[in-house]
Motif scaffolding. Sequence first.
Motif, mmCIF file in Angstrom:
data_model
loop_
_atom_site.group_PDB
_atom_site.id
_atom_site.type_symbol
_atom_site.label_atom_id
_atom_site.label_comp_id
_atom_site.label_asym_id
_atom_site.label_seq_id
_atom_site.Cartn_x
_atom_site.Cartn_y
_atom_site.Cartn_z
ATOM 1 N N SER A 165 46.143 33.163 40.377
ATOM 2 C CA SER A 165 45.813 34.375 40.947
ATOM 3 C C SER A 165 46.057 35.023 42.529
ATOM 4 O O SER A 165 45.411 34.121 43.485
ATOM 5 N N SER B 108 42.299 33.018 37.724
ATOM 6 C CA SER B 108 41.012 33.910 37.420
ATOM 7 C C SER B 108 40.477 33.759 36.017
ATOM 8 O O SER B 108 39.417 34.017 35.281
ATOM 9 N N GLN C 110 38.027 28.527 38.141
ATOM 10 C CA GLN C 110 37.952 29.848 37.854
ATOM 11 C C GLN C 110 36.747 30.623 39.145
ATOM 12 O O GLN C 110 35.854 30.578 39.370
ATOM 13 N N THR C 111 38.330 31.695 39.662
ATOM 14 C CA THR C 111 37.411 33.008 40.028
ATOM 15 C C THR C 111 37.870 33.774 39.400
ATOM 16 O O THR C 111 38.600 34.768 39.628
ATOM 17 N N ALA D 14 37.452 37.905 37.963
ATOM 18 C CA ALA D 14 37.209 39.534 38.914
ATOM 19 C C ALA D 14 35.918 39.327 39.061
ATOM 20 O O ALA D 14 35.153 39.407 38.819
ATOM 21 N N GLN E 111 33.048 33.207 45.823
ATOM 22 C CA GLN E 111 33.908 32.167 45.180
ATOM 23 C C GLN E 111 34.772 31.210 46.896
ATOM 24 O O GLN E 111 35.042 30.650 47.134
ATOM 25 N N ARG F 290 42.668 43.846 44.429
ATOM 26 C CA ARG F 290 42.318 42.280 44.830
ATOM 27 C C ARG F 290 41.112 42.282 45.460
ATOM 28 O O ARG F 290 40.886 43.384 46.060
#
Length: 309
Positions: free
Chosen positions: A60, A115, A134-135, A137, A147, A288
């Motif tokens: 990501s 992501s 996991q990051t 949105a 995060q 982003r």
Amino acid sequence: MFRRTPRLFAATLAVAALALGACAEKADDKPTTGTAAAAYPVTVGTLTLDKRPEKIVALSPTATEMLFAIGAGPQVTAVDDQSNYPADAPKSDISAFQPNAEAIAGKNPDLVVLSDDRNKIVEQLGKLKIPVYQTPAATTLDDTYRQITELGTLTGHADQATDVASRMKDDIAKLVKDVPQRAGKLTYYHELGPELYSATSKTFIGTLYSQIGLTNIADPADADGKSAGYPQLSQEFIVKANPDFVFLADSKCCQQNADSVKARSGWSGLTAVKNSQVIALDDDVASRWGPRVVDLLRVIIDAVAKVPA
């Protein structure tokens, strides 16, 4: 990532290039004393790492930016094919849109940061005993701060991550505080692509504009939320709304600028066009939710500050 139109998805990892300034660390910054010696095991959510990861694969662009910002860059051995910041990030041909477990495993990672769970990649990597963080949105700035700090915990850079998040908060607070007060609210249109997809105030990017008191013309177009905050507007809708500002998040991918906007049917009479308030944003920064949101907010505020209060 923030939502994008299909063509834009193929062009950039967005919707989903300015210096980080005070918000980020250089890629070659060394971990601070104490942070590098963080005690393991560490746990974030359901993920536990027994030792500091030294072969991180980031899938990501936002995650890549966060990792380098907190000083974990030297531990990153590969990033996806859309991660283009910082310039020295170890870019690979691994796709974040169509992730391949075999290709990822070939990098021998001890941590994968991604992501979206595309192609059930989390399950596939789990079967290979590869840890995954996991990051997704962000929908608020608090998501971004969380995060960053969680990545700091996992990578052994907790102190640096806390510093990055704190500086972001301080910089944003100062920027917002310095916004000129005005009697009436200014309106804006945020463009994701020339197909006229936009983002409402309920999206991450929309919350940034809301912080400085701008009114989003796209909000009525998704009042019921059926477009998940990303409605496609019409030429007529935008012309009728007559925004004070047009912010273009498609200046790089689709070569949109003040001239191309002015050339659109009926747009030459828009207040934003007549007053030279069509602002080209950096597509990457605008799509982003990492440390460079401070730079994005600064560009927006600088444009707004030029309008007499």
